[in-house]
Design an enzyme around this catalytic site. Structure first.
Site, PDB file in Angstrom:
ATOM      1  N   ASP A   1      36.120  40.841  35.044  1.00 49.08           N
ATOM      2  CA  ASP A   1      36.004  42.199  34.551  1.00 49.08           C
ATOM      3  C   ASP A   1      37.331  42.891  34.931  1.00 49.08           C
ATOM      4  O   ASP A   1      38.067  42.379  35.783  1.00 49.08           O
ATOM      5  CB  ASP A   1      34.791  42.813  35.273  1.00 49.08           C
ATOM      6  CG  ASP A   1      34.808  44.313  35.246  1.00 49.08           C
ATOM      7  OD1 ASP A   1      34.747  44.862  34.147  1.00 49.08           O
ATOM      8  OD2 ASP A   1      34.889  44.934  36.320  1.00 49.08           O
TER       9      ASP A   1
ATOM     10  N   ASP B   1      38.265  46.950  35.345  1.00 50.94           N
ATOM     11  CA  ASP B   1      38.175  48.076  36.285  1.00 50.94           C
ATOM     12  C   ASP B   1      37.297  47.737  37.484  1.00 50.94           C
ATOM     13  O   ASP B   1      36.199  47.207  37.319  1.00 50.94           O
ATOM     14  CB  ASP B   1      37.573  49.308  35.596  1.00 50.94           C
ATOM     15  CG  ASP B   1      38.486  49.871  34.524  1.00 50.94           C
ATOM     16  OD1 ASP B   1      38.906  49.101  33.646  1.00 50.94           O
ATOM     17  OD2 ASP B   1      38.777  51.075  34.569  1.00 50.94           O
TER      18      ASP B   1
ATOM     19  N   LYS C   1      29.027  41.319  27.295  1.00 54.51           N
ATOM     20  CA  LYS C   1      29.878  40.340  27.988  1.00 54.51           C
ATOM     21  C   LYS C   1      29.319  38.917  27.877  1.00 54.51           C
ATOM     22  O   LYS C   1      30.072  37.955  27.911  1.00 54.51           O
ATOM     23  CB  LYS C   1      30.079  40.746  29.441  1.00 54.51           C
ATOM     24  CG  LYS C   1      30.949  41.997  29.549  1.00 54.51           C
ATOM     25  CD  LYS C   1      31.591  42.197  30.900  1.00 54.51           C
ATOM     26  CE  LYS C   1      32.453  43.461  30.856  1.00 54.51           C
ATOM     27  NZ  LYS C   1      33.158  43.751  32.088  1.00 54.51           N
TER      28      LYS C   1
END
Ligand code: IMP
Ligand code: MG
Length: 464
Positions: A169, A171, A399
């Site tokens: 991922d 952030d 995702k």
């Protein structure tokens, strides 16, 4: 029934991880009953710690066995449609009965060994006032997953299932929220080490842009380091991709001939040339070459209707929750979000980002999710609503699909197994408020809480 307990339980399930809570509950028993030393003598204290340690270890060994039992059970029942559809307790593993919301385990987890390691570093069993916490258990599960992959690496391709794909991922996982991956970020040499070991690396982020420029800027440090790395072959460099907007845009690392002078392996590549004069960057990959069959069946009008409906819901919520006028709703091709905007700070006179309250963010994301769940066009596609810490988004896709697409794109003949895939992310609270959660459907995961934890996990994972 609307007792306070019930109301609170229902409204907080989006924040609870039932499996972690269950493990925490089991470890609380030895803590309550045995972590007390009545003697002031040091030796007694040591005995207490050892007793508690062996009890924690024993519990974790039992959970380890329950997981292995579930893996065997699921493998058997997936092959047998009749059992798979059987809702009775006979058709479910013991762990499913104990923790009904449990997901799929793609690999066994050496929890006892992981606990002994965590305990040797964090002295969990030496604590008398603070029981094993949510974070202790989260880290323990990560360590067990890391140990599993270290063992597979040792076993090799023939006898084990070593890692083939690691996805990250963006952030909070690779850089601070809203930040960038600068050259001196310690995660960069570790990503390069993965590439060097012929592991595919994907950055699977919610941040969705159909142009490479913004990714190239935000991931500039990584780009530059990969470009200058003389230890990586051209093919290994090409094994770096970005899946943006959860599962909407795929980009792949490239270098031009000018940027790769003297590297013969570059000339041997599949002949791809870029018109761009840039020396290195991320090139967009045509959707038709990587999109999953299930995604290609989505109707464009359902996607638009879902985004229109999400946008309308966000507008209503902005009004209902009396959010400041600076709060803006952003509509993209494949996402819609509500972002806080900026105001002038009356004290310092400087511009600052408005901070939305936790309750406001949760109200928005939960309302958005539940509204869309009942909207027919949204039911025909997949979408992900999540609270990004100071903004809320509804993205088309998820995702799980992004990772699944990478598993096929990198290796169409022999798609990468979920048991050889690891996703590292910070957003794993159950459905409806976090977007890394769905990654659990496509592979193994590490739930980290900061970029420092990512570096720590990767350091252990890639240790020689
Ligand atoms: P991630 O942690 O890498 O998945 O990125 C999540 C953050 O990306 C969100 O909190 C947003 O601030 C930002 N973002 C930018 N564009 C988008 C988008 O199109 N969809 C979702 N998040 C976005
Ligand atoms: Mg994140």
């Amino acid at each position: 029934m609307s007792s306070r307990y019930r109301v609170e339980y229902h409204l907080k399930t989006h924040r609870k991880d039932e499996f972690i809570d269950w493990i925490k509950g089991l470890l609380a028993t030895p803590f309550v009953l045995h972590a007390v030393s009545h003697d002031e003598e040091d030796t007694e204290d040591l005995t207490t710690s050892q007793r508690v340690k062996s009890q924690y270890a024993e519990i974790l060994k039992d959970i380890e066995l329950l997981i292995s039992n579930k893996i065997e059970f699921d493998a058997r029942n997936f092959c047998n449609d009749e059992n798979y559809l059987n809702e009775s307790s006979l058709g479910r593993s013991r762990l499913n009965l104990l923790v009904p919301s449990i997901g799929t385990f793609f690999t066994p987890l050496p929890l006892e060994k992981a606990f002994l390691w965590e305990d040797s570093v964090k002295a969990i069993s030496a604590r008398r006032m603070v029981a094993p916490s949510f974070n202790d258990v989260r880290r323990l599960l990560n360590t067990a997953q890391i140990f599993h992959f270290i063992r597979q690496k040792r076993l090799g391709d023939k006898n084990g299932k070593p890692l083939r794909l690691v996805t990250f991922d963006g952030d909070v996982t690779l850089y601070e929220d809203g930040g960038s991956l600068i050259t001196r970020n310690p995660v960069i040499p570790l990503i390069i080490k993965l590439l060097k070991a012929n592991v595919f690396v994907g950055i699977v982020t919610a941040a969705g842009y159909d142009e490479a420029k913004i990714y190239e800027r935000r991931l500039g440090g990584l780009l530059e380091s990969v470009h200058h790395c003389t230890e990586l072959t051209w093919q290994q460099k090409r094994n770096l991709t970005i899946m943006g907007g959860e599962s909407n845009y795929l980009f792949r690392y490239y270098e031009t001939a000018e940027g790769n002078e003297g590297d013969e392996s570059f000339n041997n590549e599949d002949g791809e040339e870029t018109e761009n004069n840039q020396v290195c960057g991320f090139e967009p990959i045509d959707r038709s070459t990587w999109i999953l069959e299930s995604m290609s069946k989505w109707d464009g009008s359902d996607i638009q209707a879902t985004l229109d409906f999400a946008q309308k819901t966000l507008k209503t919520l902005k009004k209902r929750l009396i959010l400041p006028p600076e709060v803006t709703i952003i509509r993209k091709k494949r996402a819609v979000g509500i972002v806080p905007g900026r105001v002038i700070d009356p004290i310092s006179g400087e511009e600052k980002v408005i901070r939305l309250a936790r309750e406001q963010l949760e109200e928005i994301v939960l309302t958005l999710q539940s509204t869309l769940e009942n909207y027919p066009p949204a039911k025909r596609i997949q979408f992900s609503c999540f609270d990004g810490g100071n903004d809320v988004w509804c993205d088309i896709g998820g995702k799980n699909l992004g990772i699944h697409a990478l598993q096929q794109y990198y290796s169409p003949e022999n798609p990468i197994d979920p048991a050889q895939t690891l996703h590292v992310g910070d957003q794993f609270a159950p459905m409806g408020s976090a977007n890394d959660f769905k990654a659990r459907l496509a592979g193994c995961t590490l739930w980290i809480a900061s970029p420092e934890e990512t570096v720590d996990a990767l350091t252990r994972l890639t240790a020689d």
